[in-house]
Design a protein around this motif. Structure first.
Motif, PDB file in Angstrom:
ATOM      1  N   SER A 188      23.758-122.508  35.842  1.00 51.72           N
ATOM      2  CA  SER A 188      23.480-121.185  35.287  1.00 51.72           C
ATOM      3  C   SER A 188      24.759-120.352  35.294  1.00 51.72           C
ATOM      4  O   SER A 188      25.399-120.194  36.331  1.00 51.72           O
ATOM      5  N   PRO A 237      24.145-119.970  40.820  1.00 49.62           N
ATOM      6  CA  PRO A 237      24.704-119.419  39.589  1.00 49.62           C
ATOM      7  C   PRO A 237      26.206-119.184  39.666  1.00 49.62           C
ATOM      8  O   PRO A 237      26.750-118.931  40.725  1.00 49.62           O
ATOM      9  N   THR A 287      22.196-121.412  30.672  1.00 44.80           N
ATOM     10  CA  THR A 287      22.296-122.605  31.512  1.00 44.80           C
ATOM     11  C   THR A 287      22.958-123.704  30.701  1.00 44.80           C
ATOM     12  O   THR A 287      22.598-123.934  29.546  1.00 44.80           O
TER      13      THR A 287
END
Lengths: 114, 109
Positions: free
Chosen positions: B104, B10, B86
């Protein structure tokens, strides 16, 4: 409202029981496509259709069938579902000039095969 | 080799910062390039398309394409918590689209 409508949203079925996921668009799009989305694998194209009565395999067509008898409808058929077809499925459509417009996606169908 | 590659993240940025998302593609025959945003449990939503080298701006979003390097990027200026999602990169070649696995993004208030 311009949209792609998929049904059902959720489906749990048993191995081998034939099922159909419906997809309908009201935007007069020529191009329609089915994708499956799996964690770590992203969106993978199953089948696509350039227009009525014209369909072609995508990257992962095994175990699936489609038909395009009308411009607005593009159903996905699983003749004998198996657990490895458990996934999130999206129908999408666009004009043939895809470079300009990209896709409009349906809301998705979460399929579980037990 | 994958058609489209993205760093899965992420990626975390503070509110108000610039978020930079990157994507590479393998086939020089790719013609058009797209960025989609996908909120958890929702369908992908088109936010940008680009097909010529250079930059394309739309509000807080800028897409950048470098065909020589086979590289596409998306910049989000003044990032907001509502940008947390996302981001999927997609390329078009012939009659097919190919998607990356997505990055993400979390924007921290």
């Amino acid at each position: 409202e311009a949209q792609v409508t998929q049904n059902p949203r959720y489906l749990i079925t048993v191995t081998g029981k034939k099922l159909t996921v419906t997809c309908s668009q009201n935007m007069n799009h020529e191009y329609m496509s089915w994708y499956r989305q799996d964690p770590g694998l992203g969106l993978r194209q199953i089948y696509y259709s350039m227009n009525v009565e014209v369909t072609d395999k995508g990257d992962v067509p095994e175990g699936y069938k489609v038909s395009r008898k009308e411009k607005r409808n593009f159903p996905l058929i699983l003749e004998s579902p198996s657990p490895n077809q458990t996934s999130l499925y999206f129908c999408a459509s666009s004009f043939r000039d895809r470079a300009a417009y990209g896709y409009t996606f349906g809301s998705g169908t979460r399929l579980t095969v037990v | 080799q994958k058609e489209v590659e993205q760093n899965s993240g992420p990626l975390s940025v503070p509110e108000g910062a610039i978020a930079s998302l990157n994507c590479t593609y393998s086939d020089r025959g790719s013609q058009s390039f797209f960025w989609y945003r996908q909120y958890s449990g929702k369908s992908p939503e088109l936010i940008m398309s680009i097909y010529s080298n250079g930059d394309k701006e739309d509000g807080r979003f800028t897409a950048q394409l470098n065909k020589a390097s086979q590289y596409v990027s998306l910049l989000i200026r003044d990032s907001q918590p509502s940008d947390s999602a996302t981001y999927l990169c997609a390329v078009n070649r012939g009659n097919q689209f190919y998607f990356g696995t997505g990055t993400s993004l979390t924007v921290i208030p």
